[in-house]
Design a protein around this motif. Structure first.
Motif, PDB file in Angstrom:
ATOM      1  N   PHE A 149     -64.615  27.327  -6.673  1.00 52.03           N
ATOM      2  CA  PHE A 149     -64.996  27.842  -7.986  1.00 52.03           C
ATOM      3  C   PHE A 149     -64.395  26.975  -9.083  1.00 52.03           C
ATOM      4  CE2 PHE A 149     -64.485  30.768 -11.658  1.00 52.03           C
ATOM      5  CZ  PHE A 149     -65.829  31.009 -11.864  1.00 52.03           C
ATOM      6  N   HIS A 150     -65.234  26.669 -10.075  1.00 54.66           N
ATOM      7  CA  HIS A 150     -64.811  25.796 -11.178  1.00 54.66           C
ATOM      8  C   HIS A 150     -65.057  26.505 -12.507  1.00 54.66           C
ATOM      9  CE1 HIS A 150     -64.214  22.279 -13.594  1.00 54.66           C
ATOM     10  NE2 HIS A 150     -65.480  22.172 -13.934  1.00 54.66           N
ATOM     11  N   PRO A 151     -64.009  27.080 -13.113  1.00 47.01           N
ATOM     12  CA  PRO A 151     -64.208  27.827 -14.358  1.00 47.01           C
ATOM     13  C   PRO A 151     -64.585  26.925 -15.536  1.00 47.01           C
ATOM     14  CG  PRO A 151     -61.877  27.782 -13.757  1.00 47.01           C
ATOM     15  CD  PRO A 151     -62.614  27.156 -12.627  1.00 47.01           C
ATOM     16  N   CYS A 152     -64.286  25.645 -15.454  1.00 41.97           N
ATOM     17  CA  CYS A 152     -64.812  24.676 -16.412  1.00 41.97           C
ATOM     18  C   CYS A 152     -64.490  24.956 -17.866  1.00 41.97           C
ATOM     19  CB  CYS A 152     -66.326  24.540 -16.238  1.00 41.97           C
ATOM     20  SG  CYS A 152     -66.962  23.032 -16.962  1.00 41.97           S
ATOM     21  N   GLY A 153     -63.239  25.066 -18.166  1.00 40.86           N
ATOM     22  CA  GLY A 153     -62.877  25.087 -19.588  1.00 40.86           C
ATOM     23  C   GLY A 153     -61.963  26.222 -19.991  1.00 40.86           C
TER      24      GLY A 153
ATOM     25  N   PRO B 106     -61.842  14.817  -9.902  1.00 44.52           N
ATOM     26  CA  PRO B 106     -62.017  14.748 -11.356  1.00 44.52           C
ATOM     27  C   PRO B 106     -62.018  16.166 -11.937  1.00 44.52           C
ATOM     28  CG  PRO B 106     -63.610  13.353 -10.243  1.00 44.52           C
ATOM     29  CD  PRO B 106     -62.957  14.182  -9.186  1.00 44.52           C
ATOM     30  N   SER B 107     -61.562  16.295 -13.158  1.00 41.84           N
ATOM     31  CA  SER B 107     -61.391  17.618 -13.757  1.00 41.84           C
ATOM     32  C   SER B 107     -62.711  18.294 -14.106  1.00 41.84           C
ATOM     33  CB  SER B 107     -60.518  17.492 -15.009  1.00 41.84           C
ATOM     34  OG  SER B 107     -61.113  16.588 -15.918  1.00 41.84           O
ATOM     35  N   CYS B 108     -63.800  17.561 -13.992  1.00 43.67           N
ATOM     36  CA  CYS B 108     -65.123  18.147 -14.213  1.00 43.67           C
ATOM     37  C   CYS B 108     -66.125  17.167 -13.602  1.00 43.67           C
ATOM     38  CB  CYS B 108     -65.383  18.325 -15.706  1.00 43.67           C
ATOM     39  SG  CYS B 108     -66.812  19.360 -16.068  1.00 43.67           S
ATOM     40  N   GLY B 109     -67.403  17.469 -13.749  1.00 42.96           N
ATOM     41  CA  GLY B 109     -68.416  16.589 -13.184  1.00 42.96           C
ATOM     42  C   GLY B 109     -68.323  15.189 -13.779  1.00 42.96           C
ATOM     43  N   LEU B 110     -68.485  14.176 -12.945  1.00 45.55           N
ATOM     44  CA  LEU B 110     -68.479  12.803 -13.449  1.00 45.55           C
ATOM     45  C   LEU B 110     -69.841  12.484 -14.037  1.00 45.55           C
ATOM     46  CD1 LEU B 110     -66.695  10.602 -10.744  1.00 45.55           C
ATOM     47  CD2 LEU B 110     -65.782  11.540 -12.880  1.00 45.55           C
TER      48      LEU B 110
ATOM     49  N   PHE C 287     -59.795  23.099 -11.207  1.00 45.40           N
ATOM     50  CA  PHE C 287     -59.434  23.217 -12.615  1.00 45.40           C
ATOM     51  C   PHE C 287     -59.868  22.020 -13.439  1.00 45.40           C
ATOM     52  CE2 PHE C 287     -56.441  25.850 -10.282  1.00 45.40           C
ATOM     53  CZ  PHE C 287     -56.625  27.053 -10.953  1.00 45.40           C
ATOM     54  N   THR C 288     -60.051  22.264 -14.730  1.00 40.31           N
ATOM     55  CA  THR C 288     -60.296  21.160 -15.653  1.00 40.31           C
ATOM     56  C   THR C 288     -58.969  20.539 -16.054  1.00 40.31           C
ATOM     57  OG1 THR C 288     -60.059  22.414 -17.698  1.00 40.31           O
ATOM     58  CG2 THR C 288     -62.242  22.419 -16.674  1.00 40.31           C
ATOM     59  N   GLU C 289     -59.062  19.559 -16.932  1.00 41.21           N
ATOM     60  CA  GLU C 289     -57.880  18.843 -17.413  1.00 41.21           C
ATOM     61  C   GLU C 289     -56.966  19.759 -18.231  1.00 41.21           C
ATOM     62  OE1 GLU C 289     -61.040  18.025 -18.060  1.00 41.21           O
ATOM     63  OE2 GLU C 289     -61.245  18.734 -20.126  1.00 41.21           O
TER      64      GLU C 289
HETATM   65 ZN   LIG Z   1     -66.418  21.357 -15.555  1.00 42.08          ZN
END
Ligand SMILES: [Zn+2]
Ligand code: B12
Lengths: 216, 348
Positions: B237-241, B319-323, B260-262
């Motif tokens: 799961f990627h909450p993205c932000g 990577p902290s999100c999609g490249l 996780f994101t950055e």
């Molecule tokens: Zn993301």
């Protein structure tokens, strides 16, 4: 109804995201000859300022901010034709838009609304905007500020192109460029030579005020 | 410790068991590696999708490879997205505008989904890649989160307005999306997917409040993750932000991996979720060198990242999100190499 009560109604309408109440207050303001500018500044904009604070402190999130800005816009729409054009002091102008390749505009819209509420004249050029369209608009309007938004690492590179074109067209010196959006950082702002970066809409207003004060 | 297979490494890391080195994922889709553009044709071409995945496997040498699979939302909405050249697909106009539109939605069955050309191309690509790479390579599929999908159908601003004014309608829409997603997940796992990546930026605190997340998003995320587990796959799961305000709720999703994101320090995430959930991320794509720097800077960055981690398992470097497609390929290669180099050896 007293002026204070109407102004409070405007503020409440925005803070509670109540479009109907904003419309009601606007009609009452007109009926009781309340100055439209005063209604916007001390009623609606005051509400937007509070919403901005709530947003910054994470009491409000997007749903609340969106309904607040709907209420704000509904009020402004009715009051706008009644604004008396003032002589003398002119508000600072900002052209704002989302760069090419990017259709994210929620953040940019919020920044635009907050700047408008803070007394800036906001010229919103929309989203997915080409460098040329930005530069043309800056020239056409003689804007003091240019706000660029980008949320993607793919699109943020187009900010650099806007700055390059401003230089090429010899207008870089007359406009301060501020940038923002989820993909943007101070590092990137420094790298491309923008005049400022800010993390959210409240900080964007402060930044804009600072930049025009420096320019003046 | 002897070398593990890719699958063993990922499985061990997820269970917080010893690994020979940390697993490394790249994410991203780079059709340019096979001379193709990311467009409508590409996403309907099973061979091209498969060849891209195989090429990424070969060039990046990471521990898993994504095989793009999408299209189920279009089947649910009975509408087609437009495909600007080298840009992302989108619905030009909102396709869901009213309660009536929501009432009229028909959740496609697995069979109906599999008949859709784009869905079918994705599924076929998974089969091709699985056959080519054998059973040991973890393949990642996709299940976009309900709020993210709902925002595409209604327009995100409008979805936010609905959530403030008519949350029940949002619930109903998300229910249809969730059921569609579950059916698509089942198909992907049957075709050969091991790990389902589940991003939902629109339910993150970048958009909605932690309370709204609890009430309106979490139940949908849990349902999809349960279905991923029932199908026998791993859920990421990627909450993205802006995820710190919901970090306590992420455990409730029961996702195997929290990505996780950055904005979240991977070292801190390790300490919070130790022995409970694997954590993933660490490579800042916004301010880090992957996008803005070169291979040497990437190498140094990964060294610092890995040295800063207390635990040398329970973690996937990502990577902290999609490249995005414009990230330099040589930086991605340098990144994977660096993870292998700096996380190897004296690991528990
Ligand atoms: Zn993301
Ligand atoms: C909502 C959303 C969407 C909506 C956009 C709706 C709309 N009309 O804007 C939809 C669903 C359409 C969408 C589409 C896509 N999205 Co999107 N989206 C988001 C999301 C969840 C929230 C963005 C948002 O509105 N935030 C709320 C606002 C208030 O915040 P904000 O924009 O950051 O703005 C604030 C500040 O940044 C600042 N600010 C903003 N602009 C400016 C300008 C100036 C001058 C200043 C000073 C300040 C400033 O002030 C604002 C207010 O405080 C983010 C996730 C995230 N974590 O940000 C992803 C995200 C930005 N999207 C992303 C992606 C990849 C996409 C798609 C490509 C997905 C796809 N495959 O379809 C497409 C892009 C299409 C395109 N070509 O543009 C990625 C970008 C990754 C990257 N690093 O490149 C993100 C990070 C998440 C993700 N992985 O999905 N998205």
């Amino acid at each position: 109804m007293s002026k204070e009560l109407i102004l409070k109604k405007f503020t409440d309408a925005v803070v509670n995201g109540d479009e109907d109440l904003a419309v009601e207050a606007a009609n009452e303001a007109i009926a009781s000859n309340l100055d439209a500018t005063e209604a916007i500044v001390d009623g609606l904009s005051k509400g937007m300022g509070i919403v901005g604070e709530y947003f910054e402190s994470q009491e409000y999130f997007l749903p609340e901010v969106i309904v607040a800005s709907e209420a704000f816009k509904a009020g402004v729409k009715i009051l706008q034709p009644h604004i008396k054009v003032q002589q003398g002091t002119k508000p600072s102008k900002i052209v704002i838009g989302t760069v090419q390749g990017d259709t994210h505009d929620i953040g940019k819209n919020i920044v635009g609304i907050m700047l408008g509420a803070a007394g800036f004249e906001v010229i919103d050029v929309g989203r997915d905007v080409s460098p040329k369209a930005f530069v043309d608009k800056v020239k056409e309007t003689n804007a003091d500020l240019l706000g660029l938004s980008a949320l993607m690492t793919t699109s943020m590179v187009n900010m650099k192109k806007v700055l390059a074109l401003l230089n090429e067209e010899g207008v870089r010196g007359q406009v301060k460029v501020m940038i923002g959006g989820a993909a943007i950082s101070q590092r990137y702002a420094d790298e491309i030579g923008a005049d400022g970066y800010s993390v959210d809409a409240v900080a964007a207003v402060r930044l804009a005020q600072k930049l025009v004060a420096v320019a003046a | 410790m002897s070398t593990l297979t890719h699958k063993q490494r990922v499985h061990n890391a997820i269970k917080w068991k010893p690994v020979d080195r940390l697993p490394v994922f790249t994410g991203g889709t780079f059709p340019k590696l096979i001379g193709r553009n990311y467009n409508r044709d590409y996403l309907h071409d099973a061979d091209a999708i498969a060849q891209t995945a195989l090429k990424q496997w070969e060039v990046f040498e990471a521990d898993a490879v994504g095989v793009g699979s999408g299209g189920s939302l279009e089947v649910l909405a009975n509408a087609k997205q437009v495909w600007p050249e080298n840009d992302y697909p989108m619905f030009l106009e909102p396709v869901i505008k009213s309660r009536e539109d929501v009432d009229n939605l028909h959740v496609p069955t697995e069979e109906e989904l599999a008949k859709d050309e784009r869905v079918a191309a994705g599924l076929k690509a998974i089969q091709i890649v699985r056959k080519a790479l054998g059973p040991d390579v973890p393949l990642t599929g996709m299940a976009t989160g309900a709020f993210n999908s709902a925002g595409k159908l209604t327009g995100t601003s409008e979805l936010m307005r609905w959530l403030a004014q008519d949350p029940e309608l949002v619930w109903q829409l998300n229910l249809a999306i969730t059921q569609t997603t579950i059916n698509h997940v089942k198909l992907q796992v049957k075709a050969g997917i091991d790990i389902i990546h589940m991003p939902d930026a629109t339910s993150s605190p970048a958009c909605i409040s932690p309370k709204q997340f609890t009430k309106h998003a979490l139940p949908h995320h849990k349902a999809v993750i349960q279905a991923i587990h029932d199908a026998g796959a791993i859920a990421k799961f990627h909450p993205c932000g802006g995820e710190y305000p919901i970090i306590d709720q992420l455990a409730e999703t029961k996702a195997d991996i929290l990505h996780f994101t950055e904005l979240v320090d991977l070292g801190v995430a390790q300490k919070i979720f130790v022995q409970r959930h694997a954590v993933a991320g660490g490579v800042d794509i916004v301010t880090g060198p992957l996008f803005l720097g070169g291979p040497d800077e990437v190498d140094a960055y990964i060294k610092t990242l890995i040295e800063g981690l207390k635990f040398k398992t329970g973690t996937l470097i990502m990577p902290s999100c999609g490249l995005s497609p414009n990230i330099p390929i040589e930086n991605i290669v340098a990144y994977v190499k660096a993870v292998k180099k700096y996380s190897k050896g004296s690991l528990r």
